[in-house]
Design an enzyme around this catalytic site. Sequence first.
Site, short mmCIF file in Angstrom:
data_model
loop_
_atom_site.label_atom_id
_atom_site.label_comp_id
_atom_site.label_asym_id
_atom_site.label_seq_id
_atom_site.Cartn_x
_atom_site.Cartn_y
_atom_site.Cartn_z
N HIS A 158 0.82 -1.22 0.00
CA HIS A 158 0.00 0.00 0.00
C HIS A 158 0.85 1.27 0.00
O HIS A 158 0.37 2.33 -0.34
CB HIS A 158 -0.94 0.00 1.21
CG HIS A 158 -2.04 -1.00 1.10
ND1 HIS A 158 -3.33 -0.66 0.75
CD2 HIS A 158 -2.05 -2.35 1.25
CE1 HIS A 158 -4.09 -1.74 0.72
NE2 HIS A 158 -3.33 -2.79 1.01
N ASP A 365 3.29 9.46 -0.83
CA ASP A 365 2.13 8.66 -0.45
C ASP A 365 1.94 7.54 -1.45
O ASP A 365 2.11 7.76 -2.66
CB ASP A 365 0.87 9.55 -0.44
CG ASP A 365 -0.09 9.21 0.70
OD1 ASP A 365 -0.11 8.03 1.09
OD2 ASP A 365 -0.79 10.11 1.17
P1 ADQ Z 1 -3.16 5.96 4.73
O1 ADQ Z 1 -1.77 6.42 4.93
O2 ADQ Z 1 -3.97 5.81 5.96
O3 ADQ Z 1 -3.23 4.60 3.91
P2 ADQ Z 1 -5.04 7.40 2.82
O4 ADQ Z 1 -4.97 6.77 1.50
O5 ADQ Z 1 -5.16 8.88 2.76
O6 ADQ Z 1 -3.80 7.11 3.75
O7 ADQ Z 1 -6.30 6.83 3.55
C1 ADQ Z 1 -6.74 7.39 4.73
C2 ADQ Z 1 -8.19 7.00 4.98
O8 ADQ Z 1 -8.49 7.38 6.32
C3 ADQ Z 1 -9.14 7.75 4.06
O9 ADQ Z 1 -10.17 6.90 3.67
C4 ADQ Z 1 -9.65 8.89 4.95
O10 ADQ Z 1 -10.97 9.29 4.69
C5 ADQ Z 1 -9.57 8.29 6.32
N1 ADQ Z 1 -9.36 9.36 7.29
C6 ADQ Z 1 -8.32 10.21 7.35
N2 ADQ Z 1 -8.52 11.12 8.34
C7 ADQ Z 1 -9.71 10.81 8.89
C8 ADQ Z 1 -10.49 11.40 9.93
N3 ADQ Z 1 -10.10 12.46 10.61
N4 ADQ Z 1 -11.65 10.83 10.23
C9 ADQ Z 1 -12.08 9.74 9.54
N5 ADQ Z 1 -11.40 9.17 8.54
C10 ADQ Z 1 -10.24 9.70 8.22
C11 ADQ Z 1 -2.32 3.71 3.26
C12 ADQ Z 1 -1.27 4.36 2.35
C13 ADQ Z 1 -1.93 5.23 1.29
C14 ADQ Z 1 -2.93 4.39 0.48
C15 ADQ Z 1 -3.87 3.64 1.42
C16 ADQ Z 1 -4.72 2.63 0.64
O11 ADQ Z 1 -0.36 5.14 3.13
O12 ADQ Z 1 -0.95 5.78 0.42
O13 ADQ Z 1 -3.68 5.23 -0.35
O14 ADQ Z 1 -3.15 2.90 2.39
O15 ADQ Z 1 -3.92 1.77 -0.11
#
Ligand code: ADQ
Length: 468
Positions: A158, A365
């Site tokens: 990921h 990311d």
């Molecule tokens: P993350 O590093 O966690 O995931 P991201 O892809 O942005 O990063 O996903 C975060 C998720 O958490 C999103 O669905 C977002 O809505 C949710 N989230 C963030 N802040 C929140 C809040 N305050 N309240 C509720 N929900 C919140 C890892 C990798 C990424 C990759 C994903 C999926 O680091 O690069 O995109 O996995 O593969």
Amino acid sequence: MSRAHRLVAVSNRVGPVKGAAAAGGLAVALVDALRERGGLWFGWSGRTAPPGKARLRTEKVDGMTLATLDLTQQELDGFYNGFCNNCLWPLLHFRIDLTKFERRQLETYRRVNWRFAQALAKLLRPDDVVWVHDFQLIPLAEELRKRRLRQRIGFFLHTPFPPTEILGTLPPHEELMRALFAYDLIGFQTTDDVRRFQEHVRHAYGGSARGDTVSAFGRELKVGAFPIGIDVDQFHRYAFTVPGNREFSRMRQVLRGRDQFIGVDRLDYSKGLLRRMDAFGRYLEKHPKAHGNVILLQVAPVSRGSLESYRDFRLELDREAARVNGRFARFDWTPVHYLNRALPRRTLAGLYRASRVGVVTPMRDGMNLVAKEYVAAQDPADPGVLVLSRFAGAAQRMKAALLVNPYDGEEIAEAMHRAMEMRPQERRSRHEELMKGLNEYDVGRWRVEFVAALMKAPAWRPVARKPR
Ligand code: ADQ
């Protein structure tokens, strides 16, 4: 994949698979597929237990089986907090300066993977197709192969895959990469990650890469880019039906005609929060007309809070938000609204919809789902603008966003200004193009393509031929 095959998903954490919290992350991506096929989801329970008492629990939920294992406190410290989050996570995000390698923690990482394999092996059937997720579980397939398991096993990373010069600084890089070659397929988020993996294998181990086949360590495997997406319709629905719509209306009321920039990120140094805050200050400095008329809502739930690097980072961000507010706030206007909490996904959708600009500026990311969620939550007739880091995997297919270098505060500030000034027609056409991309490759397609590629990969066997 025929019905004869059961899908087994393995990830560091399992679930939740029901309720509001289940609507996000890996659960969305996997639950439908697991439900359809009576699948199994295996991973850590999220709990600790004393040594000898760490149990395997299985339960049936909605036609699938959840199997979870407890960790001891010592395992949690060395494995999750230690090798995973203090060493591999920064390294995979190109942050050698924050990477702390401890041999003892590596041993715990190996031991936890060994325990996972031991417990999982007992649950596997010969026709199962196993899909392992993320950097916490790199050695899992190798451990399963040692137990003579021959099932198809795929791995999805990921996070980004770093360049060979960075990966080469990790003392056990060869051990980990060799372990990867026990999988039949490795999925990455982008073609850049695939290319860096191929280059590393060639450069560091004299392996070879032809098309989607990579050979090294006397083994051969398939690689591919599978950019993870979101459930686009569901997110759009959240933004436009109760309660997402309720939050939207409430936010609009609170804004009283002001425009909102929104950032939503786990509180993690990879997400570029400090520079973003600084860039917002620069934007305000350059555009006095914006004073009193815009706010930045930054939602950043604390994550990995027991680690020093994360605590330090949080303090810095607190200071930076306070600095911008201290400098620009007036008695009737506070420019930065900063929340350290997680919000229900429907609330998030409403807040995205109420925001004129989505600011997603990670330094690095794997993909970044927030960028996609922000776009999906917009009103097509009057959409907001996405400002997106070039160094998020999402940028590879979201060229209609305003792409920025997240290291350049001036450039982010300029993009913020451009987003605010953008005419409705340009906003609509950019949004339309972004939506096309989201719909083309949503989370369903991600899952189906990965599993199909895994089914097509040649059955497991060691390659006799030595790599040149
Ligand atoms: P993350 O590093 O966690 O995931 P991201 O892809 O942005 O990063 O996903 C975060 C998720 O958490 C999103 O669905 C977002 O809505 C949710 N989230 C963030 N802040 C929140 C809040 N305050 N309240 C509720 N929900 C919140 C890892 C990798 C990424 C990759 C994903 C999926 O680091 O690069 O995109 O996995 O593969």
